[in-house]
Scaffold this active site. Structure first.
Site, short mmCIF file in Angstrom:
data_model
loop_
_atom_site.label_atom_id
_atom_site.label_comp_id
_atom_site.label_asym_id
_atom_site.label_seq_id
_atom_site.Cartn_x
_atom_site.Cartn_y
_atom_site.Cartn_z
CG HIS A 168 43.61 39.90 44.06
ND1 HIS A 168 44.48 39.21 44.85
CD2 HIS A 168 42.32 40.01 44.57
CE1 HIS A 168 43.45 38.47 45.62
NE2 HIS A 168 42.39 39.12 45.73
CB CYS A 169 40.29 37.60 40.00
SG CYS A 169 38.43 36.80 39.49
N PRO A 170 38.53 39.03 42.73
CG PRO A 170 37.01 40.53 42.89
CD PRO A 170 38.26 40.42 42.11
CG ASN A 173 39.83 34.98 48.40
OD1 ASN A 173 40.55 36.18 48.62
ND2 ASN A 173 40.04 34.12 49.59
CG ASN A 174 44.86 32.92 44.28
OD1 ASN A 174 45.79 33.46 44.47
ND2 ASN A 174 45.14 31.37 43.85
#
Length: 346
Positions: A168-170, A173-174
């Site tokens: 999950h990559c901040p 946001n996905n």
């Protein structure tokens, strides 16, 4: 395992629905902060490069045109890839992996782990899965109440299971997963090229500034250019290392999660369990059309559920015959319900 099947969460006394809703929306808004930060930095860099450097500083008209054309090409590809990564249509796990109410009741009422394992094995016997847990049982998500397809994992941030989850990559946001991994790779690549281009074209003016030959002390625009150089340099270093690491993962057909813990097959853990050769691994992400490799449109092979495996009965022979690879590449787009061959994971 028996207790872990229960998924009842009791809210503390006085914890009203209004508070829960407020917290949910605050959390959703907060998750967009890293994306807004990137948008602000890119917007400022546009002003610094186009207005301060190209329009007010560069004197040669030809050089201005060259800089502006190349800059906007890189910017468009970078923003396009970033947009597709953020707003990719991450589809849910197919319904056939979810336990029916009757099976769920039997699972929750089972007294022993062996009984639960038997129930899951019977339910999953016709599903195309080959990976297992460390204990050798079927991979099951008690939050989503489903059997996990190969390479799928539960994301605690998104609160759902995701096909071929990488991480999950901040910053987007996905979840980076099967549906947007190509877009993510292109985003990293074009962002790196964007930073290198800005850095290299600002470098001569940074040298002039260092020597004291760049404008007057009253010229505020020069500080935008110098700062743009340092920001581009900083991001180029971090993006270069991240992009290089993911190129390594693509070449070996691994996700970030699989790099930390190898997928578990019937014969044991195998970090190269899904690798079918560097070129085939690349095509699995970028597709079969070279003219679309660098364009952020979905061209990845397969459906995110079934993956080709290397031939187990050959030592040096290639991972997959050309005929089998081409058949797999011609499968229907994701979530076609046709039956496919089986497999294994963590």
């Amino acid at each position: 395992m028996a207790s872990s099947m229960q998924n009842n969460r009791v809210s503390p006394p006085g914890y009203c629905v209004c508070c829960r809703t407020c917290n949910m929306w605050c959390w959703r808004a907060f998750k967009w902060f890293p994306v807004l930060l990137i948008v602000c930095i890119v917007t400022w860099s546009y002003y610094a490069y186009v207005i301060q450097l190209c329009i007010f500083t560069v004197e040669s008209t030809i050089l201005k045109c060259v800089y502006l054309v190349l800059y906007h090409i890189l910017l468009i590809m970078f923003v396009w890839s970033y947009w597709r990564t953020i707003f990719a249509d991450v589809k849910p796990i197919p319904e056939k992996y979810k336990l029916p109410e009757a099976e769920l009741e039997k699972l929750l009422s089972a007294d022993t782990e062996d009984a639960q394992r038997t129930i899951l094995e019977n339910f999953a016997k016709d599903l195309p899965i080959v990976t297992r847990t460390m204990s050798g049982s079927v991979r099951y998500c008690n939050r989503c109440v489903l059997v996990k397809p190969d390479r799928a994992h539960h994301c605690s941030i998104c609160s759902r299971c995701v096909l071929k989850m990488d991480h999950h990559c901040p910053w987007v946001n996905n979840c980076v997963c099967f549906h947007n991994y190509k877009f993510f790779m292109l985003f990293l690549g074009y962002a790196l090229l964007y930073c290198l281009f800005v850095m290299s074209t600002c470098l001569p003016y940074f040298i002039k500034f260092w020597k004291g030959d760049f404008g007057t002390s009253a010229s505020a625009g020069r500080y935008h250019i110098v700062f743009a150089f340092f920001v581009a340099l900083m991001f180029a270093i971090s993006l270069g290392s991240l992009f290089g690491y993911h190129c390594y993962l693509v070449a070996h057909n691994r996700t970030t999660l699989e790099a930390f813990r190898a997928p578990m097959f019937r014969g044991g853990a195998d970090k190269n369990g899904f690798s079918v050769g560097v070129y085939n691994n690349f095509k699995e992400v970028f597709g079969n059309s070279p003219n679309l490799w660098m364009v952020p449109v979905f061209t990845s092979f397969g459906d995110g559920i079934v993956y080709p495996l290397p031939r187990q009965d050959e030592d040096t022979e290639s991972l997959l015959s050309s005929e089998r690879w081409e058949r797999w590449g011609e499968r229907a787009r994701p979530f076609d319900e046709r039956e496919s061959s089986s497999f294994d994971e963590l």
